[in-house]
Design a protein around this motif. Structure first.
Motif, mmCIF file in Angstrom:
data_model
loop_
_atom_site.group_PDB
_atom_site.id
_atom_site.type_symbol
_atom_site.label_atom_id
_atom_site.label_comp_id
_atom_site.label_asym_id
_atom_site.label_seq_id
_atom_site.Cartn_x
_atom_site.Cartn_y
_atom_site.Cartn_z
ATOM 1 N N LEU A 97 -5.845 -4.335 0.365
ATOM 2 C CA LEU A 97 -4.683 -3.628 0.909
ATOM 3 C C LEU A 97 -3.426 -4.488 0.825
ATOM 4 O O LEU A 97 -2.347 -4.012 0.423
ATOM 5 N N ILE A 98 -3.569 -5.758 1.206
ATOM 6 C CA ILE A 98 -2.418 -6.660 1.134
ATOM 7 C C ILE A 98 -1.956 -6.812 -0.316
ATOM 8 O O ILE A 98 -0.756 -6.828 -0.615
ATOM 9 N N ALA A 99 -2.951 -6.914 -1.221
ATOM 10 C CA ALA A 99 -2.608 -7.039 -2.644
ATOM 11 C C ALA A 99 -1.841 -5.812 -3.123
ATOM 12 O O ALA A 99 -0.862 -5.935 -3.866
ATOM 13 N N ALA A 100 -2.273 -4.637 -2.680
ATOM 14 C CA ALA A 100 -1.577 -3.411 -3.093
ATOM 15 C C ALA A 100 -0.135 -3.422 -2.598
ATOM 16 O O ALA A 100 0.801 -3.080 -3.353
ATOM 17 N N VAL A 101 0.051 -3.835 -1.346
ATOM 18 C CA VAL A 101 1.409 -3.899 -0.794
ATOM 19 C C VAL A 101 2.258 -4.894 -1.585
ATOM 20 O O VAL A 101 3.420 -4.616 -1.946
ATOM 21 N N MET A 102 1.678 -6.060 -1.878
ATOM 22 C CA MET A 102 2.427 -7.086 -2.628
ATOM 23 C C MET A 102 2.825 -6.573 -4.005
ATOM 24 O O MET A 102 3.962 -6.794 -4.460
#
Lengths: 154, 116
Positions: B19-24
């Protein structure tokens, strides 16, 4: 590197975990250094070298994690192969009691089935099928189950 | 919820990383799109782009590691059952039947309905 023994919590040992953490940390540091370096220059020509550093860091981390997964996959496969050997070693002992029931002529099946089973066959367990003589099944065109008659003479 | 997170910490961490990767990656794309200068775009590519891919790969590794760990535990359960079966096997000449344990020999906690 030794494979963890039976009963371990995971297919990896502590050494593999430490190696993974170190490699991923190296990759992360390289990426962070590359980002910092690239941010310090406004011109693209000055940033190109830092891009290479960042990509290298990413690839180092990917390589470390791939190695980790490959090692885990191998350990699980070796564990499964070991269990297959144990199960094969137990097979002659398991066929003993089955051989006792083989001559008892108490075999079960339901209407419309293609195979008949021994009463203790996992497929027949709890079904409540009435045992009848083998010749009755054979006259109905049924053949022995491949599981509970495995290893028997035809 | 806390217990679930304790049991599935690896999968929870994997989902968190993805999820964090997607946001980044989305933030990086927006920032790169806002600029036409390669010199301004590259730091975003380095931080959000490569950083996002880095986290994405970590999440994938965590999830696959959890699968392997589950598989390993299941093999341990089978191993234990086989050992019990061997211990219960009749001595030569006896005609006792071999009995498998009625309940699975599992020592690791998993909530009801959880993937075993």
């Amino acid at each position: 590197m030794n494979r963890p023994g039976r009963g371990g919590r995971a297919p990896w040992d502590t050494g593999a975990l430490v190696r993974l953490i170190v490699i991923v940390a190296i990759g992360a540091v390289l990426c962070a250094v590359a980002w910092t370096g690239a941010s310090g220059h406004a011109e693209f020509k000055d940033q190109k070298g830092w891009v290479a550093v960042g990509v290298a860091g990413f690839l180092v981390a990917v390589a470390g994690q791939s190695l980790w997964l490959k090692q885990g996959r191998r350990a699980v496969a070796a564990h499964a192969a070991q269990l297959m050997g144990q199960a094969a070693a137990l097979a002659p002992a398991a066929s003993g009691p089955a051989a006792v029931t083989a001559g008892s002529d108490r075999l079960v099946a339901a209407d419309g089935m293609r195979h008949f089973h021994r009463p203790d066959c996992p497929i027949a367990a709890g079904r409540g099928w009435a045992p009848v003589a083998r010749r009755v099944h054979e006259s109905a065109g049924r053949t022995p189950c491949g599981i509970c008659f495995r290893g028997d003479q035809p | 919820m806390k217990r679930l997170l304790g049991l599935f910490w690896d999968r929870a961490a994997a989902v968190g990383c993805v999820l964090i990767a997607a946001v980044m990656l989305i933030v990086g794309w927006v920032n790169v799109s806002a600029s036409s200068d390669a010199g301004e775009q590259l730091p975003y590519i380095m931080s959000s782009g490569i950083g996002g891919l880095f986290l994405l790969w970590i999440g994938t590794t965590l999830w696959l590691s959890a699968d392997l760990r589950d598989e390993w535990r299941k093999l341990d359960v089978i191993d234990e059952s086989l050992r019990r079966l061997a211990a219960d096997a009749p001595a030569e000449g006896e005609e006792e039947t071999i009995s498998l344990p009625e309940t699975a020999v599992t020592t690791y906690p998993r909530p009801a309905g959880a993937r075993q």
